[in-house]
Design a protein around this motif. Structure first.
Motif, PDB file in Angstrom:
ATOM      1  N   VAL A  94     -33.220  90.045  66.438  1.00  0.00           N
ATOM      2  CA  VAL A  94     -32.416  90.388  65.264  1.00  0.00           C
ATOM      3  C   VAL A  94     -33.298  91.079  64.222  1.00  0.00           C
ATOM      4  CG1 VAL A  94     -30.950  89.497  63.409  1.00  0.00           C
ATOM      5  CG2 VAL A  94     -30.888  88.433  65.680  1.00  0.00           C
ATOM      6  N   LYS A  95     -32.823  92.167  63.663  1.00  0.00           N
ATOM      7  CA  LYS A  95     -33.566  92.870  62.619  1.00  0.00           C
ATOM      8  C   LYS A  95     -33.460  92.092  61.317  1.00  0.00           C
ATOM      9  CE  LYS A  95     -34.063  97.431  60.454  1.00  0.00           C
ATOM     10  NZ  LYS A  95     -33.508  98.814  60.389  1.00  0.00           N
ATOM     11  N   VAL A  96     -34.595  91.834  60.685  1.00  0.00           N
ATOM     12  CA  VAL A  96     -34.647  91.018  59.475  1.00  0.00           C
ATOM     13  C   VAL A  96     -35.539  91.704  58.446  1.00  0.00           C
ATOM     14  CG1 VAL A  96     -35.274  88.764  58.515  1.00  0.00           C
ATOM     15  CG2 VAL A  96     -34.364  88.909  60.837  1.00  0.00           C
ATOM     16  N   ALA A  97     -35.108  91.723  57.204  1.00  0.00           N
ATOM     17  CA  ALA A  97     -35.923  92.291  56.132  1.00  0.00           C
ATOM     18  C   ALA A  97     -37.001  91.289  55.721  1.00  0.00           C
ATOM     19  CB  ALA A  97     -35.049  92.628  54.924  1.00  0.00           C
ATOM     20  N   ASP A  98     -38.186  91.800  55.389  1.00  0.00           N
ATOM     21  CA  ASP A  98     -39.234  90.927  54.855  1.00  0.00           C
ATOM     22  C   ASP A  98     -38.719  90.246  53.591  1.00  0.00           C
ATOM     23  OD1 ASP A  98     -41.044  91.589  56.819  1.00  0.00           O
ATOM     24  OD2 ASP A  98     -41.950  93.206  55.660  1.00  0.00           O
ATOM     25  N   SER A  99     -39.053  88.978  53.418  1.00  0.00           N
ATOM     26  CA  SER A  99     -38.549  88.249  52.258  1.00  0.00           C
ATOM     27  C   SER A  99     -39.640  87.503  51.513  1.00  0.00           C
ATOM     28  CB  SER A  99     -37.466  87.245  52.684  1.00  0.00           C
ATOM     29  OG  SER A  99     -36.993  86.515  51.568  1.00  0.00           O
ATOM     30  N   ASP A 100     -39.650  87.675  50.207  1.00  0.00           N
ATOM     31  CA  ASP A 100     -40.474  86.889  49.300  1.00  0.00           C
ATOM     32  C   ASP A 100     -39.594  86.033  48.393  1.00  0.00           C
ATOM     33  OD1 ASP A 100     -43.533  87.516  49.338  1.00  0.00           O
ATOM     34  OD2 ASP A 100     -42.553  89.428  49.725  1.00  0.00           O
ATOM     35  N   ALA A 101     -38.351  85.825  48.804  1.00  0.00           N
ATOM     36  CA  ALA A 101     -37.393  85.073  48.007  1.00  0.00           C
ATOM     37  C   ALA A 101     -37.000  83.791  48.745  1.00  0.00           C
ATOM     38  CB  ALA A 101     -36.159  85.936  47.720  1.00  0.00           C
ATOM     39  N   ASN A 102     -35.934  83.137  48.304  1.00  0.00           N
ATOM     40  CA  ASN A 102     -35.463  81.924  48.979  1.00  0.00           C
ATOM     41  C   ASN A 102     -34.259  82.230  49.857  1.00  0.00           C
ATOM     42  OD1 ASN A 102     -33.573  82.314  46.926  1.00  0.00           O
ATOM     43  ND2 ASN A 102     -33.215  80.115  46.652  1.00  0.00           N
ATOM     44  N   PHE A 103     -34.190  83.461  50.337  1.00  0.00           N
ATOM     45  CA  PHE A 103     -33.090  83.887  51.195  1.00  0.00           C
ATOM     46  C   PHE A 103     -33.599  84.944  52.163  1.00  0.00           C
ATOM     47  CE2 PHE A 103     -32.983  86.404  47.299  1.00  0.00           C
ATOM     48  CZ  PHE A 103     -33.062  87.697  47.807  1.00  0.00           C
ATOM     49  N   VAL A 104     -32.768  85.262  53.150  1.00  0.00           N
ATOM     50  CA  VAL A 104     -33.138  86.235  54.174  1.00  0.00           C
ATOM     51  C   VAL A 104     -31.958  87.163  54.414  1.00  0.00           C
ATOM     52  CG1 VAL A 104     -33.788  86.552  56.596  1.00  0.00           C
ATOM     53  CG2 VAL A 104     -34.743  84.624  55.284  1.00  0.00           C
ATOM     54  N   LEU A 105     -32.235  88.458  54.462  1.00  0.00           N
ATOM     55  CA  LEU A 105     -31.232  89.463  54.799  1.00  0.00           C
ATOM     56  C   LEU A 105     -31.435  89.855  56.262  1.00  0.00           C
ATOM     57  CD1 LEU A 105     -29.008  91.267  53.341  1.00  0.00           C
ATOM     58  CD2 LEU A 105     -30.742  93.080  53.407  1.00  0.00           C
ATOM     59  N   PHE A 106     -30.374  89.743  57.061  1.00  0.00           N
ATOM     60  CA  PHE A 106     -30.494  90.047  58.487  1.00  0.00           C
ATOM     61  C   PHE A 106     -29.373  90.977  58.926  1.00  0.00           C
ATOM     62  CE2 PHE A 106     -27.841  86.298  58.128  1.00  0.00           C
ATOM     63  CZ  PHE A 106     -26.840  86.488  59.072  1.00  0.00           C
ATOM     64  N   ALA A 107     -29.672  91.764  59.960  1.00  0.00           N
ATOM     65  CA  ALA A 107     -28.720  92.760  60.447  1.00  0.00           C
ATOM     66  C   ALA A 107     -27.729  92.135  61.422  1.00  0.00           C
ATOM     67  CB  ALA A 107     -29.467  93.905  61.120  1.00  0.00           C
ATOM     68  N   THR A 108     -26.546  92.698  61.438  1.00  0.00           N
ATOM     69  CA  THR A 108     -25.514  92.265  62.380  1.00  0.00           C
ATOM     70  C   THR A 108     -25.169  93.443  63.281  1.00  0.00           C
ATOM     71  OG1 THR A 108     -23.718  92.908  60.882  1.00  0.00           O
ATOM     72  CG2 THR A 108     -24.536  90.655  60.714  1.00  0.00           C
ATOM     73  N   ALA A 109     -25.065  93.185  64.577  1.00  0.00           N
ATOM     74  CA  ALA A 109     -24.736  94.258  65.511  1.00  0.00           C
ATOM     75  C   ALA A 109     -23.300  94.720  65.335  1.00  0.00           C
ATOM     76  CB  ALA A 109     -24.974  93.790  66.947  1.00  0.00           C
ATOM     77  N   ASP A 110     -22.441  93.808  64.882  1.00  0.00           N
ATOM     78  CA  ASP A 110     -21.025  94.117  64.712  1.00  0.00           C
ATOM     79  C   ASP A 110     -20.677  94.184  63.232  1.00  0.00           C
ATOM     80  OD1 ASP A 110     -20.562  93.949  67.557  1.00  0.00           O
ATOM     81  OD2 ASP A 110     -20.740  91.775  67.341  1.00  0.00           O
TER      82      ASP A 110
END
Length: 358
Positions: free
Chosen positions: A295-311
């Motif tokens: 899964v593609k995930v953005a680097d995070s320096d916060a208390n959350f994570v942004l991740f890609a969805t195929a759909d």
């Protein structure tokens, strides 16, 4: 039945939607970047005593300048800051609204680099400020030269930078802040709502304050302090900025109870901030696990994570909700955001993700 469109509201507010996130009664709520850990008992007791001490004098107005609270916040921030460098308000949203009221408004412009905090354009609209939405790079970073080019093109009165950025979690390269400060003629606001969660070595813009009187660093107690229900945000800046903001602040905008509770929380910060490392551990666990699954995930320096969805991200969001896990659709096509919660909450998310994202 009367609707908003039937009322004589401002034309520039027609068709807009208020800020908000779903508040649903589900087992795992990981959509609003709250601190999932409850306030420790020793801090609960301290806040209770502080609030109790204020109750008999509720017939009197609070300290409109919140001097005691600002003094405690300055002590927490360090960097040689004093009470005169700090201002506090009802969440960092009100801090930023006051800054726009003071330095922007009708006939003036504010610029930000998206995707970023969705309240910034709404605050601009509410203060009659023209909003200019520039873009970050495809990897959610920000090239210094591109940032300067946007500033030179638009000549904004206020510039918003977010580090770590919401909703991507990305921390800014210090070169970006330096370049923006060098090019800006107006005010530069660095929103550091999530800075306590940054990885080691990530610098704060607080270090730049002595040389830049038009720089403002915005912070909040909602995240790392676990004080979201207390509603307390603050800024650090040159004393002249603090003086200027007080020209637009509402009288007695922070109640005696809010000030007392926030002071007690800051004094007992060691007990509250102990959860930060645990949250960072779960954040990194999410990043590592999702990436191991492709899964593609953005680097995070916060208390959350942004991740890609195929759909379609809306369908994926619903699939998580159907499994009792509430995460956030921030309106970014092909991406969703999840707050790093407790170990069990993170496990619930990752278990659902294994079914949904595979």
């Amino acid at each position: 039945m009367t609707t908003i469109d039937d009322l004589p509201i401002r034309d520039d507010l027609r068709g807009k939607s208020p800020y908000g996130a779903p508040q649903l009664d589900v087992a795992v709520r990981l959509n609003t970047n709250e601190n999932s850990y409850p306030v420790p008992e020793d801090v609960v007791e301290a806040i209770g005593k502080a609030v109790q001490a204020e109750l008999r004098d509720l017939n009197r107005y609070p300290d409109r300048d919140a001097v005691a609270l600002r003094t405690e916040l300055a002590s927490y921030l360090g960097h040689g800051l004093s009470t005169t460098n700090v201002w506090a308000a009802n969440g960092s949203n009100e801090v930023q609204q006051q800054l726009l009221q003071t330095f922007a408004g009708p006939g003036r412009k504010a610029l930000g680099f998206g995707p970023s905090y969705s309240m910034h354009p709404l605050l601009a609209a509410g203060t009659g400020t023209e909003w200019i939405g520039a873009l970050r790079d495809p990897d959610f970073g920000l090239d210094p030269a591109r940032a300067v080019a946007e500033i030179e093109k638009h000549d904004p009165d206020v510039i918003f930078l977010c580090s770590p950025n919401n909703p991507t979690g990305t921390a800014l390269d210090p070169a970006v802040v330096d370049a923006v400060l060098g090019a800006a003629k107006g005010m530069v606001i660095v929103d550091e709502a999530y800075t306590e969660f940054a990885r080691p070595g990530t610098p704060s813009a607080l270090t730049l304050l002595p040389e830049h009187p038009r720089l403002v660093v915005s912070r909040t107690m909602s995240k790392a302090f676990g004080f979201a229900g207390g509603r307390l945000g603050y800024l650090a800046a040159d004393p002249a900025v603090v003086d200027a903001v007080q020209l637009v602040r509402l009288p007695y905008h922070l109640s005696s109870i809010t000030q007392a509770a926030a002071r007690a929380a800051v004094v007992h910060r060691d007990s509250l901030l102990v959860t930060v490392e645990a949250i960072k551990e779960q954040r990194d666990r999410i990043v590592t696990t999702l990436r191991s699954r492709g899964v593609k995930v953005a680097d995070s320096d916060a208390n959350f994570v942004l991740f890609a969805t195929a759909d379609d991200q809306k369908a994926v969001w619903q699939a998580f909700l159907d499994r009792g896990v509430l995460i956030r659709d921030v309106g970014l096509t092909g991406w969703l955001r999840v707050t790093a919660g407790t170990e069990s909450e993170t496990s619930a998310f990752l278990n659902a993700a294994e079914e949904i994202l595979s």
